[in-house]
Design an enzyme around this catalytic site. Structure first.
Site, PDB file in Angstrom:
ATOM      1  N   ASP A   9       0.865  -1.170   0.000  1.00 47.49           N
ATOM      2  CA  ASP A   9       0.000   0.000   0.000  1.00 47.49           C
ATOM      3  C   ASP A   9       0.911   1.231   0.000  1.00 47.49           C
ATOM      4  O   ASP A   9       2.079   1.140   0.371  1.00 47.49           O
ATOM      5  CB  ASP A   9      -0.875  -0.069   1.259  1.00 47.49           C
ATOM      6  CG  ASP A   9      -1.749   1.147   1.435  1.00 47.49           C
ATOM      7  OD1 ASP A   9      -2.243   1.689   0.436  1.00 47.49           O
ATOM      8  OD2 ASP A   9      -1.934   1.551   2.609  1.00 47.49           O
ATOM      9  N   ASP A  11      -0.039   5.117   0.948  1.00 48.79           N
ATOM     10  CA  ASP A  11      -0.197   6.076   2.056  1.00 48.79           C
ATOM     11  C   ASP A  11      -0.205   5.338   3.392  1.00 48.79           C
ATOM     12  O   ASP A  11      -0.993   4.408   3.598  1.00 48.79           O
ATOM     13  CB  ASP A  11      -1.503   6.868   1.896  1.00 48.79           C
ATOM     14  CG  ASP A  11      -1.540   7.704   0.619  1.00 48.79           C
ATOM     15  OD1 ASP A  11      -0.466   8.003   0.059  1.00 48.79           O
ATOM     16  OD2 ASP A  11      -2.655   8.052   0.179  1.00 48.79           O
ATOM     17  N   TYR A  23      -6.175  13.997   0.567  1.00 45.98           N
ATOM     18  CA  TYR A  23      -5.381  13.245  -0.402  1.00 45.98           C
ATOM     19  C   TYR A  23      -4.041  13.939  -0.561  1.00 45.98           C
ATOM     20  O   TYR A  23      -3.953  15.161  -0.382  1.00 45.98           O
ATOM     21  CB  TYR A  23      -6.105  13.205  -1.765  1.00 45.98           C
ATOM     22  CG  TYR A  23      -7.464  12.575  -1.661  1.00 45.98           C
ATOM     23  CD1 TYR A  23      -7.626  11.207  -1.830  1.00 45.98           C
ATOM     24  CD2 TYR A  23      -8.571  13.342  -1.318  1.00 45.98           C
ATOM     25  CE1 TYR A  23      -8.866  10.618  -1.672  1.00 45.98           C
ATOM     26  CE2 TYR A  23      -9.820  12.759  -1.157  1.00 45.98           C
ATOM     27  CZ  TYR A  23      -9.961  11.392  -1.334  1.00 45.98           C
ATOM     28  OH  TYR A  23     -11.188  10.804  -1.176  1.00 45.98           O
ATOM     29  N   THR A  54      -2.451   1.286  -4.853  1.00 43.29           N
ATOM     30  CA  THR A  54      -2.968   2.392  -4.061  1.00 43.29           C
ATOM     31  C   THR A  54      -4.275   2.935  -4.627  1.00 43.29           C
ATOM     32  O   THR A  54      -4.438   3.050  -5.841  1.00 43.29           O
ATOM     33  CB  THR A  54      -1.889   3.514  -3.967  1.00 43.29           C
ATOM     34  OG1 THR A  54      -2.381   4.599  -3.193  1.00 43.29           O
ATOM     35  CG2 THR A  54      -1.460   4.008  -5.330  1.00 43.29           C
ATOM     36  N   CYS A  93      -5.797   2.981  -8.427  1.00 41.97           N
ATOM     37  CA  CYS A  93      -7.202   3.146  -8.811  1.00 41.97           C
ATOM     38  C   CYS A  93      -7.545   4.625  -8.674  1.00 41.97           C
ATOM     39  O   CYS A  93      -7.532   5.160  -7.572  1.00 41.97           O
ATOM     40  CB  CYS A  93      -8.110   2.317  -7.916  1.00 41.97           C
ATOM     41  SG  CYS A  93      -9.847   2.779  -8.142  1.00 41.97           S
ATOM     42  N   LYS A 104      -9.538  -0.765  -3.970  1.00 45.53           N
ATOM     43  CA  LYS A 104      -9.398  -1.702  -2.851  1.00 45.53           C
ATOM     44  C   LYS A 104     -10.534  -1.499  -1.854  1.00 45.53           C
ATOM     45  O   LYS A 104     -10.903  -0.359  -1.604  1.00 45.53           O
ATOM     46  CB  LYS A 104      -8.046  -1.500  -2.143  1.00 45.53           C
ATOM     47  CG  LYS A 104      -6.838  -1.767  -3.029  1.00 45.53           C
ATOM     48  CD  LYS A 104      -5.515  -1.663  -2.262  1.00 45.53           C
ATOM     49  CE  LYS A 104      -5.208  -0.253  -1.828  1.00 45.53           C
ATOM     50  NZ  LYS A 104      -3.926  -0.127  -1.076  1.00 45.53           N
TER      51      LYS A 104
END
Ligand SMILES: [Mg+2]
Ligand SMILES: [Zn+2]
Length: 153
Positions: A9, A11, A23, A54, A93, A104
């Site tokens: 992943d 972040d 974000y 991510t 994504c 996810k």
């Protein structure tokens, strides 16, 4: 022996998480976590290939463009490379909630990586900091390691 893979992943694992509901919108806001390069160098030394997966819904929300995201990812790769750490691929994504098969915990990013790299998921690993990541790992038969702000949980 076939190549082994680790999915990371982004972040909260590689870089400081944005505030909830926020974000990372530009490379100036992207800050590597202190342990990230160490993890990745370890995986590199073990000859795992390292793939980032991510969710970046900020693109769908028009808070950033795919060009912004590409700049952020370039900075990530360059800063890690300067610390001797190599990422082999990045899948993201950019879509809104419930509008795709890749956000996810849906498995689209993992399947895209599997198809491109011919990955044996049963012998691969996912490191993430969220329940989404854990659900995804369970659904795909990946081993899961939980991280909190770059530390093993
Ligand atoms: Mg995360
Ligand atoms: Zn998607």
């Amino acid at each position: 022996m076939s190549t082994r893979y680790v999915f990371l992943d982004r972040d909260g694992v590689i870089n400081e998480s944005p505030a909830p509901g926020e974000y990372i919108r530009s490379e100036t806001k992207f800050r590597l976590l202190p342990n990230a390069a160490n993890w990745i160098r370890l995986f590199n030394a073990l000859e795992f290939l390292v793939i980032v997966i991510t969710n970046q819904r900020g693109v769908a929300l028009r808070l950033m463009s795919e060009d912004d995201l590409a700049r952020i990812h370039r900075k990530m790769l360059v800063e890690l490379a300067a610390k001797g750490a190599r990422i082999d691929d990045v899948f993201y994504c950019p879509h809104a909630e419930d509008s795709c098969e890749c956000r996810k915990p849906k498995a689209g990013l993992v399947y895209a990586a599997r198809d491109k790299w011919n990955i044996d998921l049963a012998h691969s690993l996912l490191m993430g900091d969220s329940d989404n990541d854990e659900q995804l790992a369970a659904a795909c038969g990946l081993a899961f390691v939980r991280v909190v702000d770059g530390h093993l949980a």
